[in-house]
Design an enzyme around this catalytic site. Structure first.
Site, PDB file in Angstrom:
ATOM      1  N   ARG A 282       0.834  -1.188   0.000  1.00  0.00           N
ATOM      2  CA  ARG A 282       0.000   0.000   0.000  1.00  0.00           C
ATOM      3  C   ARG A 282       0.873   1.245   0.000  1.00  0.00           C
ATOM      4  NH1 ARG A 282      -3.380  -2.812  -1.507  1.00  0.00           N
ATOM      5  NH2 ARG A 282      -5.568  -3.023  -0.858  1.00  0.00           N
TER       6      ARG A 282
ATOM      7  N   GLU B 237      -4.130   7.807  -5.713  1.00  0.00           N
ATOM      8  CA  GLU B 237      -4.217   7.046  -6.960  1.00  0.00           C
ATOM      9  C   GLU B 237      -5.442   7.451  -7.762  1.00  0.00           C
ATOM     10  OE1 GLU B 237      -1.923   3.001  -5.443  1.00  0.00           O
ATOM     11  OE2 GLU B 237      -4.104   2.976  -5.659  1.00  0.00           O
TER      12      GLU B 237
ATOM     13  N   HIS C 241      -0.535   0.236  -9.497  1.00  0.00           N
ATOM     14  CA  HIS C 241      -1.175  -0.597  -8.463  1.00  0.00           C
ATOM     15  C   HIS C 241      -1.762  -1.858  -9.105  1.00  0.00           C
ATOM     16  CE1 HIS C 241      -3.054  -0.314  -4.193  1.00  0.00           C
ATOM     17  NE2 HIS C 241      -2.664  -1.550  -4.484  1.00  0.00           N
TER      18      HIS C 241
END
Length: 325
Positions: free
Chosen positions: A233, A262, A281
């Site tokens: 994360r 993000e 991600h």
């Protein structure tokens, strides 16, 4: 009466493989995912399959028949777990559905950094043919410190050992003998060994304890030839500190999959650096894992309806202590 499931994304093949087999289950794919919209409709649903949409206390307090929230993934920082627990609603994740995928991505970052593959590719395209000036390094005999010995950390450990690396693991929440049995060395005070390691891989959840745990002091303690990798994360490795460490060559490079914000802004300082590899991600996303995550997320839902929810997939286990897997 049919059970109704809200899905905050297009239903994947894995989701459909489970839900389409149930004549007693209907599902809707949510297209408008604002908090106000979800609050308006959540009272009509018995379950939610949740991707990245924030599932807030306000939404949870508006539920009236919700029995489970099932994450399409393993992270749950977008969910107010305490609010779910107060309502007696379990939050389930997809277990090991994408664990192999993330472990492979972390190893890919290590290999790509060690072998300078991106730099070599760019140079060859420019007519530069110099393999001696900045040679690649081998992973064999290098030391890697892995944060987290969960589903992903265990698989990454196995793969790093397969590359003949020396594997150190920090995870105070698992039985330390399990780390030793896997062929790695448990580490309690991880900061003291930072000067020794060649790679640091973050594979732990983001919690108040881990948020920002790798900052300026920790990066400064590492070798100038060391690399850091984060496939967990954003923010566990503090972004401003990482930028400064890479820009001033305090460490050699990094591989970063998640960001604090993000999508990452196009003017994010980390995007300007040549010694960092980036992905959107996507560490847990592959053709195979998309199917597995959808299947497991939907299976959590129907298992809950059937009174057979697997406790190992549940984050707030206190609400299902009487359930049998």
């Amino acid at each position: 009466m049919s059970k109704r499931v809200m899905i905050d994304m297009p239903a994947t093949a894995g989701i459909k493989a489970v839900l389409d087999e149930r004549s007693d289950v209907e599902y809707d794919e949510l297209t408008e995912r604002s908090e106000d919209t979800i609050v308006q409709h959540i009272g009509n649903y018995d379950a939610v399959i949740l991707s990245t949409t924030p599932f807030t206390a306000r939404i949870i307090e508006a539920t009236s028949r919700l029995k489970i929230v099932s994450r399409f993934g393993v992270g749950y920082d977008n969910v107010d777990v305490d609010a779910l627990t107060r309502q007696g609603i379990p939050l389930a994740v997809v277990g090991s559905a994408n664990s192999v995928t993330v472990a492979e991505h972390a190893l890919m970052f290590m290999l790509a950094l060690a072998k300078r593959i991106v730099s070599f590719d760019r140079e060859v395209r420019q007519g530069i043919w110099d393999r001696w000036k900045y040679p690649a390094i081998d992973l064999a005999e290098r030391k890697v410190l892995i944060f987290g010995f969960g589903r992903i950390g265990r698989r990454l450990t196995k793969r790093c050992l397969g590359m003949d690396m020396t594997v150190l693991v920090h995870d105070p929440y698992v039985i330390q003998d399990s780390i030793t049995t896997a062929g790695a060395t448990p580490v309690k005070d991880w900061r003291t060994i930072l000067p020794e390691i060649d790679f640091l891989s973050v594979n732990c959840p983001k919690t108040p304890e881990t948020d920002g745990m790798v900052g300026t002091a920790e990066l400064s303690a590492m070798k100038k030839t060391a690399y850091v990798v984060n496939t967990a994360r954003g923010g566990i490795i503090e972004e401003t500190a990482l930028y400064q460490a890479l820009k001033t060559e305090v460490i050699a490079g990094a591989g970063i999959d998640p960001f604090v914000i993000e999508p990452a802004p196009t003017d994010h300082p980390l995007l300007t650096l040549p010694n960092i590899l980036l992905s959107p991600h996507s560490a847990g996303v592959s053709e195979e894992s998309i199917y597995r995550m959808g299947y497991n997320a939907a299976k959590n839902v129907v298992d809950c309806f059937d009174g057979a929810l697997n406790r190992e997939h549940v984050i707030n286990k206190s609400v299902v202590n009487t359930m049998v897997p």
